[in-house]
Scaffold this active site. Structure first.
Site, PDB file in Angstrom:
ATOM      1  N   PHE A   1       0.833  -1.189   0.000  1.00  0.00           N
ATOM      2  CA  PHE A   1       0.000   0.000   0.000  1.00  0.00           C
ATOM      3  C   PHE A   1       0.876   1.250   0.000  1.00  0.00           C
ATOM      4  O   PHE A   1       1.824   1.353   0.762  1.00  0.00           O
ATOM      5  CB  PHE A   1      -0.896  -0.010   1.240  1.00  0.00           C
ATOM      6  CG  PHE A   1      -1.872   1.132   1.309  1.00  0.00           C
ATOM      7  CD1 PHE A   1      -3.006   1.139   0.518  1.00  0.00           C
ATOM      8  CD2 PHE A   1      -1.658   2.192   2.174  1.00  0.00           C
ATOM      9  CE1 PHE A   1      -3.915   2.179   0.580  1.00  0.00           C
ATOM     10  CE2 PHE A   1      -2.548   3.236   2.248  1.00  0.00           C
ATOM     11  CZ  PHE A   1      -3.688   3.237   1.452  1.00  0.00           C
TER      12      PHE A   1
ATOM     13  N   ASN B   1      -3.268   1.833  10.438  1.00  0.00           N
ATOM     14  CA  ASN B   1      -3.997   2.276   9.252  1.00  0.00           C
ATOM     15  C   ASN B   1      -4.456   1.011   8.537  1.00  0.00           C
ATOM     16  O   ASN B   1      -3.815   0.548   7.587  1.00  0.00           O
ATOM     17  CB  ASN B   1      -3.113   3.129   8.340  1.00  0.00           C
ATOM     18  CG  ASN B   1      -3.859   3.582   7.090  1.00  0.00           C
ATOM     19  OD1 ASN B   1      -5.081   3.531   7.034  1.00  0.00           O
ATOM     20  ND2 ASN B   1      -3.125   4.017   6.085  1.00  0.00           N
ATOM     21  N   PRO B   2      -5.560   0.423   9.010  1.00  0.00           N
ATOM     22  CA  PRO B   2      -6.006  -0.859   8.468  1.00  0.00           C
ATOM     23  C   PRO B   2      -6.848  -0.670   7.215  1.00  0.00           C
ATOM     24  O   PRO B   2      -7.200   0.465   6.849  1.00  0.00           O
ATOM     25  CB  PRO B   2      -6.873  -1.402   9.611  1.00  0.00           C
ATOM     26  CG  PRO B   2      -7.508  -0.156  10.175  1.00  0.00           C
ATOM     27  CD  PRO B   2      -6.469   0.933  10.047  1.00  0.00           C
TER      28      PRO B   2
END
Length: 286
Positions: free
Chosen positions: A88, A188-189
């Site tokens: 990500f 920060n899932p």
């Protein structure tokens, strides 16, 4: 006029026609990466040093490939991180949450605070804590093997003090040996509900790893529920948690950190665009 600046102007027009949100910045960053200079130094590249690879990069960006995948780097606070397919790409919004984490650590009366980053991805938050709160000890958990490779590379290159320990594990069950001892948990899932798929920008949904985007459950908050459970297990009484969410999920995440589960001082906090972006809470009654 400088040849490279002329070519950047042409590339900006092409990227704008392709729908890029920030065509000038993208063109400059691509040029800087190709010519191995900072964006502020682009004017100093001589005409005979122009590299036509720039146009290959522009074509890839026109086709929707993320800027950071093309350049292989992403900037987060004071860090330049190595990124690419399978990890990500950290966003500027998350920098605000990292800033809150650092302020909270500075205010703690703890000599060597213990921090856990759940779902570390590239290692952006964990490494920012290690750099800016140098007495902190950081455990960073990532379950995806590809993302873990990126995190490992970034930690090896940037963690000069050796303050970050990486764990290839599921954050729901990781680090049981630290239960009840952690000063701060940050995450920060994934949190996007699948019902929002068509509204997610193409370069995000087609290139960022699915496990880092889709949060699970009808509301997209299942991963955040697992963060809440893990934080409750890991934190000492009086420890803090910060968890990112979308700008539309603040109310739902607020209620996940319920008082009956021991949470106190639950607050929604805003990003630089004044939108709800992350929830913070303190665990225990002290």
């Amino acid at each position: 006029m400088n040849l490279l600046l002329d070519e950047i102007a042409r590339a900006t027009a092409r990227l704008a026609d392709a729908g890029a949100a920030s065509p000038r910045a993208d063109a400059e960053e691509l040029a800087a990466a190709v010519h191995r200079v900072n964006r502020s130094e682009l004017h100093s590249v001589p005409d005979n040093a122009f590299d036509a690879l720039f146009w290959e990069y522009v074509a890839r960006r026109e086709a929707g490939e993320p800027l950071q995948h093309i350049t292989g780097r992403a900037f987060f606070r004071y860090l330049e991180l190595k990124v690419g397919p399978g990890v990500f790409v950290p966003r500027p919004e998350t920098e605000v949450m990292a800033g809150w984490v650092l302020e909270t650590l500075r205010d703690m009366d703890v000599r060597d605070p213990l921090v856990v980053d759940l779902g570390t991805g590239s290692g952006a938050i964990a490494l920012s804590v290690a750099l800016e709160a140098p007495r902190a000890r950081v455990h960073a958990v990532e379950k995806d093997p590809t993302a873990f490779v990126h995190a490992t590379r970034n930690v090896e290159e940037l963690d000069e003090r050796g303050r970050v320990r990486l764990h290839l594990d599921d954050f729901a069950t990781a680090l049981t040996e630290l239960n009840g001892t952690v000063d701060l948990v940050v995450s920060n899932p994934p949190y996007i509900p699948m019902s929002e798929w068509e509204y997610v920008p193409r370069d995000v949904r087609d290139h960022d790893p699915a496990d880092a985007l889709w949060g699970g459950g009808d509301d997209g908050l299942d991963a955040i529920r697992r963060v809440e459970s893990a934080a409750r297990r890991l934190l000492r009484p009086g420890g803090h948690v910060a968890v990112e969410h979308s700008d539309l999920q603040g109310n739902g995440v607020y209620w996940i950190f319920a008082e009956e589960n021991g949470w106190r001082d639950v607050r929604n906090r805003r990003d630089l665009t004044n939108r709800d972006r992350f929830v913070t809470a303190r665990y225990g009654t002290d």
